[in-house]
Design a protein around this motif. Structure first.
Motif, PDB file in Angstrom:
ATOM      1  N   PRO A  53       0.820  -1.211   0.000  1.00 60.56           N
ATOM      2  CA  PRO A  53       0.000   0.000   0.000  1.00 60.56           C
ATOM      3  C   PRO A  53       0.856   1.264   0.000  1.00 60.56           C
ATOM      4  CG  PRO A  53      -0.788  -1.578   1.631  1.00 60.56           C
ATOM      5  CD  PRO A  53       0.544  -2.087   1.147  1.00 60.56           C
ATOM      6  N   SER A  54       0.365   2.271  -0.673  1.00 60.44           N
ATOM      7  CA  SER A  54       1.108   3.527  -0.780  1.00 60.44           C
ATOM      8  C   SER A  54       1.407   4.133   0.578  1.00 60.44           C
ATOM      9  CB  SER A  54       0.308   4.533  -1.628  1.00 60.44           C
ATOM     10  OG  SER A  54       0.962   5.774  -1.677  1.00 60.44           O
ATOM     11  N   GLU A  55       0.514   3.939   1.532  1.00 57.17           N
ATOM     12  CA  GLU A  55       0.745   4.524   2.855  1.00 57.17           C
ATOM     13  C   GLU A  55       1.881   3.836   3.596  1.00 57.17           C
ATOM     14  OE1 GLU A  55      -2.890   1.733   3.357  1.00 57.17           O
ATOM     15  OE2 GLU A  55      -2.099   3.139   1.853  1.00 57.17           O
ATOM     16  N   LEU A  56       2.287   2.650   3.126  1.00 62.27           N
ATOM     17  CA  LEU A  56       3.388   1.937   3.766  1.00 62.27           C
ATOM     18  C   LEU A  56       4.714   2.114   3.034  1.00 62.27           C
ATOM     19  CD1 LEU A  56       1.783  -1.465   4.833  1.00 62.27           C
ATOM     20  CD2 LEU A  56       2.123   0.610   6.196  1.00 62.27           C
ATOM     21  N   MET A  57       4.672   2.361   1.730  1.00 63.53           N
ATOM     22  CA  MET A  57       5.919   2.530   0.987  1.00 63.53           C
ATOM     23  C   MET A  57       5.762   3.556  -0.121  1.00 63.53           C
ATOM     24  SD  MET A  57       8.327  -0.246  -1.045  1.00 63.53           S
ATOM     25  CE  MET A  57       7.475  -0.063  -2.633  1.00 63.53           C
ATOM     26  N   LYS A  58       6.575   4.604  -0.048  1.00 68.23           N
ATOM     27  CA  LYS A  58       6.654   5.598  -1.103  1.00 68.23           C
ATOM     28  C   LYS A  58       7.805   5.226  -2.040  1.00 68.23           C
ATOM     29  CE  LYS A  58       3.449   7.974   0.995  1.00 68.23           C
ATOM     30  NZ  LYS A  58       2.066   8.026   0.445  1.00 68.23           N
ATOM     31  N   LEU A  59       8.088   6.102  -2.987  1.00 72.33           N
ATOM     32  CA  LEU A  59       9.143   5.856  -3.959  1.00 72.33           C
ATOM     33  C   LEU A  59      10.186   6.962  -3.934  1.00 72.33           C
ATOM     34  CD1 LEU A  59       6.983   4.832  -7.070  1.00 72.33           C
ATOM     35  CD2 LEU A  59       8.119   3.297  -5.448  1.00 72.33           C
ATOM     36  N   VAL A  60      11.439   6.568  -4.122  1.00 71.26           N
ATOM     37  CA  VAL A  60      12.517   7.505  -4.418  1.00 71.26           C
ATOM     38  C   VAL A  60      13.164   6.976  -5.694  1.00 71.26           C
ATOM     39  CG1 VAL A  60      14.005   6.319  -2.736  1.00 71.26           C
ATOM     40  CG2 VAL A  60      14.668   8.584  -3.614  1.00 71.26           C
ATOM     41  N   PRO A  61      12.560   7.251  -6.838  1.00 68.58           N
ATOM     42  CA  PRO A  61      13.026   6.626  -8.087  1.00 68.58           C
ATOM     43  C   PRO A  61      14.473   6.998  -8.411  1.00 68.58           C
ATOM     44  CG  PRO A  61      10.896   7.688  -8.397  1.00 68.58           C
ATOM     45  CD  PRO A  61      11.414   8.137  -7.073  1.00 68.58           C
ATOM     46  N   ASP A  62      15.254   5.987  -8.756  1.00 66.36           N
ATOM     47  CA  ASP A  62      16.558   6.236  -9.349  1.00 66.36           C
ATOM     48  C   ASP A  62      16.309   6.316 -10.843  1.00 66.36           C
ATOM     49  OD1 ASP A  62      19.103   5.876 -10.614  1.00 66.36           O
ATOM     50  OD2 ASP A  62      19.893   5.229  -8.673  1.00 66.36           O
ATOM     51  N   VAL A  63      16.211   7.539 -11.345  1.00 67.46           N
ATOM     52  CA  VAL A  63      15.817   7.726 -12.738  1.00 67.46           C
ATOM     53  C   VAL A  63      16.911   7.240 -13.683  1.00 67.46           C
ATOM     54  CG1 VAL A  63      14.232   9.588 -12.188  1.00 67.46           C
ATOM     55  CG2 VAL A  63      16.606  10.149 -12.749  1.00 67.46           C
ATOM     56  N   GLY A  64      18.160   7.187 -13.189  1.00 65.09           N
ATOM     57  CA  GLY A  64      19.243   6.667 -14.004  1.00 65.09           C
ATOM     58  C   GLY A  64      19.111   5.180 -14.251  1.00 65.09           C
ATOM     59  N   TRP A  65      18.882   4.420 -13.183  1.00 64.83           N
ATOM     60  CA  TRP A  65      18.726   2.979 -13.349  1.00 64.83           C
ATOM     61  C   TRP A  65      17.499   2.658 -14.210  1.00 64.83           C
ATOM     62  CZ3 TRP A  65      22.222  -0.393 -13.266  1.00 64.83           C
ATOM     63  CH2 TRP A  65      23.230  -0.435 -12.288  1.00 64.83           C
ATOM     64  N   ALA A  66      16.425   3.426 -14.044  1.00 63.39           N
ATOM     65  CA  ALA A  66      15.241   3.198 -14.872  1.00 63.39           C
ATOM     66  C   ALA A  66      15.586   3.407 -16.344  1.00 63.39           C
ATOM     67  CB  ALA A  66      14.108   4.120 -14.444  1.00 63.39           C
ATOM     68  N   HIS A  67      16.293   4.493 -16.629  1.00 60.31           N
ATOM     69  CA  HIS A  67      16.664   4.785 -18.017  1.00 60.31           C
ATOM     70  C   HIS A  67      17.605   3.718 -18.566  1.00 60.31           C
ATOM     71  CE1 HIS A  67      17.096   7.439 -21.486  1.00 60.31           C
ATOM     72  NE2 HIS A  67      18.397   7.166 -21.465  1.00 60.31           N
ATOM     73  N   GLU A  68      18.550   3.284 -17.739  1.00 62.77           N
ATOM     74  CA  GLU A  68      19.492   2.250 -18.179  1.00 62.77           C
ATOM     75  C   GLU A  68      18.753   0.971 -18.562  1.00 62.77           C
ATOM     76  OE1 GLU A  68      22.095  -0.970 -18.446  1.00 62.77           O
ATOM     77  OE2 GLU A  68      20.563  -0.834 -16.882  1.00 62.77           O
ATOM     78  N   ALA A  69      17.631   0.700 -17.872  1.00 57.32           N
ATOM     79  CA  ALA A  69      16.847  -0.511 -18.142  1.00 57.32           C
ATOM     80  C   ALA A  69      15.940  -0.364 -19.355  1.00 57.32           C
ATOM     81  CB  ALA A  69      16.006  -0.861 -16.924  1.00 57.32           C
ATOM     82  N   GLY A  70      15.958   0.821 -19.988  1.00 60.81           N
ATOM     83  CA  GLY A  70      15.135   1.032 -21.171  1.00 60.81           C
ATOM     84  C   GLY A  70      13.770   1.608 -20.884  1.00 60.81           C
ATOM     85  N   ILE A  71      13.574   2.086 -19.660  1.00 65.82           N
ATOM     86  CA  ILE A  71      12.298   2.670 -19.255  1.00 65.82           C
ATOM     87  C   ILE A  71      12.303   4.168 -19.565  1.00 65.82           C
ATOM     88  CG2 ILE A  71      10.863   3.211 -17.230  1.00 65.82           C
ATOM     89  CD1 ILE A  71      10.755   0.294 -18.116  1.00 65.82           C
TER      90      ILE A  71
END
Length: 264
Positions: free
Chosen positions: A158-176
């Motif tokens: 649930p969102s109330e239990l876990m938020k996100l701190v996206p590593d936008v670099g790793w996402a981009h490296e994965a092709g996202i």
């Protein structure tokens, strides 16, 4: 308003624990507003020293970063107890966030991600009880197989239990499309990790070799920066560089100057 922080990993993991005071001073001198540190780089019995250090420097200890192999069923209870100690330590230090990274396995299954998700729910409850926010930091492997792992985490926790701190670099490296990922999950995002890559879609064993200083690679930081600043809220952007061929303080300075330059 954008506030900048430095992940101390840029200084080299083996050296951080015994040099944290010196590195914190360097981070402050460069101009960063805050710092993120892996909890393993603290002497837990030196709480007062760290409190005095960050107070005197007027440097915000934004987050403690934790890891752990929550797929190891025999040690999950002990690892959760360790995280509970980290949460208590973080509260005493005045941190806002606990960041976590998941475990990589070449043959990782949907059940593995579900088991991790169960542990993360427990950690989220620990953080909530102490007034801290629990955030997930991705690598590339959560986006393998059509983002299977990331989808499980977002669905099962649930969102109330876990938020996100996206590593936008790793996402981009994965092709996202990292900008689109940020847009799609903006209501769950608390901060951003900026990591740069000069290579994308590499084999897992080669992926980390493309890490470089911000602005010297392929990640669309400007578009992401412009989007989050358009939302008119405060943001922590954390420069995170796992390794550098430069002198670490020089790399940290270049990363700071790059982020500050995005707003000009």
């Amino acid at each position: 308003m954008i506030k900048t922080a430095c992940q101390t990993i840029v200084f080299g993991n083996p050296t951080i624990k015994d040099n944290l005071g010196k590195y914190a001073e360097t981070v402050k001198q460069i101009g960063y507003d805050g710092i993120e540190v892996g909890v393993r780089h603290f002497y837990l019995e030196r709480l007062d020293y760290y409190k005095d250090l960050f107070t005197k420097l007027k440097l915000n200890l934004v987050a403690l970063h934790v890891g752990g192999d929550f797929l190891d069923k025999d040690s999950v209870k002990q690892q959760l107890d360790n995280v509970r100690g980290t949460v208590e330590f973080g509260k005493k230090l005045g941190v806002s966030y606990i960041f976590i990274s998941s475990t990589y396995r070449k043959d990782k299954t949907a059940d593995d991600y579900k088991n991790e998700a169960s542990s993360y729910c427990e950690i989220g409850k620990m953080c909530n009880s102490e007034g801290l926010k629990f955030c997930f930091h991705n690598h590339d492997w959560e986006f393998y197989n059509n983002s299977a792992g990331m989808k499980i985490f977002l669905d099962k926790i649930p969102s109330e239990l876990m938020k996100l701190v996206p590593d936008v670099g790793w996402a981009h490296e994965a092709g996202i499309d990292s900008l689109q990922f940020v847009k799609d999950h903006i209501d769950r995002i608390e901060a951003l990790h900026f990591k740069e890559f000069n290579k994308i879609n590499c084999p897992r064993e080669e992926a980390g070799k493309g890490i470089t200083e911000l602005g010297k690679g392929l990640v669309p930081f400007k578009a992401i920066y412009d989007y989050v600043t358009s939302l008119k809220r405060d943001w922590w952007i954390v420069a995170e560089q796992d390794h550098t061929n430069l002198e670490p303080a020089q790399a940290a300075r270049l990363n700071y100057e790059f982020i500050k330059g995005l707003g000009k």
